[in-house]
Scaffold this active site. Structure first.
Site, PDB file in Angstrom:
ATOM      1  N   HIS A   1      14.193 -15.065  11.150  1.00 39.94           N
ATOM      2  CA  HIS A   1      13.765 -15.077  12.549  1.00 39.94           C
ATOM      3  C   HIS A   1      12.247 -15.194  12.720  1.00 39.94           C
ATOM      4  O   HIS A   1      11.790 -15.692  13.743  1.00 39.94           O
ATOM      5  CB  HIS A   1      14.223 -13.799  13.261  1.00 39.94           C
ATOM      6  CG  HIS A   1      15.699 -13.773  13.515  1.00 39.94           C
ATOM      7  ND1 HIS A   1      16.306 -12.765  14.225  1.00 39.94           N
ATOM      8  CD2 HIS A   1      16.680 -14.622  13.141  1.00 39.94           C
ATOM      9  CE1 HIS A   1      17.612 -12.999  14.289  1.00 39.94           C
ATOM     10  NE2 HIS A   1      17.865 -14.116  13.632  1.00 39.94           N
TER      11      HIS A   1
ATOM     12  N   CYS B   1       0.878  -1.173   0.000  1.00 41.86           N
ATOM     13  CA  CYS B   1       0.000   0.000   0.000  1.00 41.86           C
ATOM     14  C   CYS B   1       0.912   1.219   0.000  1.00 41.86           C
ATOM     15  O   CYS B   1       2.128   1.086  -0.174  1.00 41.86           O
ATOM     16  CB  CYS B   1      -1.007  -0.005   1.158  1.00 41.86           C
ATOM     17  SG  CYS B   1      -0.322   0.212   2.810  1.00 41.86           S
TER      18      CYS B   1
HETATM   19  C1  RB5 Z   1      -4.049   5.355   0.744  1.00 48.81           C
HETATM   20  O1  RB5 Z   1      -4.109   6.718   0.471  1.00 48.81           O
HETATM   21  C2  RB5 Z   1      -3.096   5.090   1.905  1.00 48.81           C
HETATM   22  O2  RB5 Z   1      -3.662   5.522   3.089  1.00 48.81           O
HETATM   23  C3  RB5 Z   1      -2.727   3.642   1.963  1.00 48.81           C
HETATM   24  O3  RB5 Z   1      -2.146   3.255   0.759  1.00 48.81           O
HETATM   25  C4  RB5 Z   1      -1.744   3.239   3.040  1.00 48.81           C
HETATM   26  O4  RB5 Z   1      -0.617   4.057   3.023  1.00 48.81           O
HETATM   27  C5  RB5 Z   1      -2.304   3.060   4.390  1.00 48.81           C
HETATM   28  O5  RB5 Z   1      -1.637   2.646   5.349  1.00 48.81           O
END
Ligand code: RB5
Length: 144
Positions: free
Chosen positions: A102, A69
């Site tokens: 680990h 993400c």
């Molecule tokens: C999305 O904008 C963002 O919040 C997500 O990709 C991530 O970084 C969340 O932890």
């Protein structure tokens, strides 16, 4: 149980990083399953993708997962809600290597926004090429 299988998923913030990881995994000959998302432009919710990957790993215990993400934080938190997941949020080759050595991590998470291609490949290589050390580390994992 397939040791050669890799599931990959990301939200929009991790899309580009996932695509880099997918290309690398395919080149290594892994059997890859891309669970989305499919665009950096459409905003989606990272728990949906972490949960989808966790569901696949539940039925495919020998497989590994890659989650991306924007920061790597949200998607790793979501993945670790699942008991069969040990998702390591890594930032470099050393943390990726230790996540296997680990922690016997079965999922690697990283930031799509703060990792360049070179870093991503270094993390993937360390993650896939390092074996779990077992011993005292297994005892600790058993307490999780
Ligand atoms: C999305 O904008 C963002 O919040 C997500 O990709 C991530 O970084 C969340 O932890």
């Amino acid at each position: 149980m397939q040791a050669n299988k890799v599931y990959l998923a990301s939200d929009h913030g991790g899309f580009k990083g996932k695509e880099i990881a997918l290309k690398y995994c395919k080149e290594r000959g892994f059997d890859c399953v891309d669970l989305g998302c499919n665009s950096p432009e459409i905003s989606v919710d990272y728990p949906d993708f972490a949960n989808a990957l966790a569901a696949h790993l539940e039925n495919d215990k020998g497989a590994k997962g890659i989650l991306v993400c924007g920061s790597g934080i949200g998607i790793s938190i979501a993945a670790n809600r699942h008991k069969h997941i040990r998702c390591a949020l890594c930032h470099d080759e050393n943390t990726a290597m230790l996540s296997r050595l680990h922690n016997d991590a079965n999922v690697l998470a990283f930031s799509g926004r703060f990792s360049d291609e070179k870093m991503i490949i270094a993390m993937l290589r360390a993650f896939f090429d390092t074996q779990f050390e077992g011993g005292r580390h297994q005892r600790r994992i058993d307490k999780l």
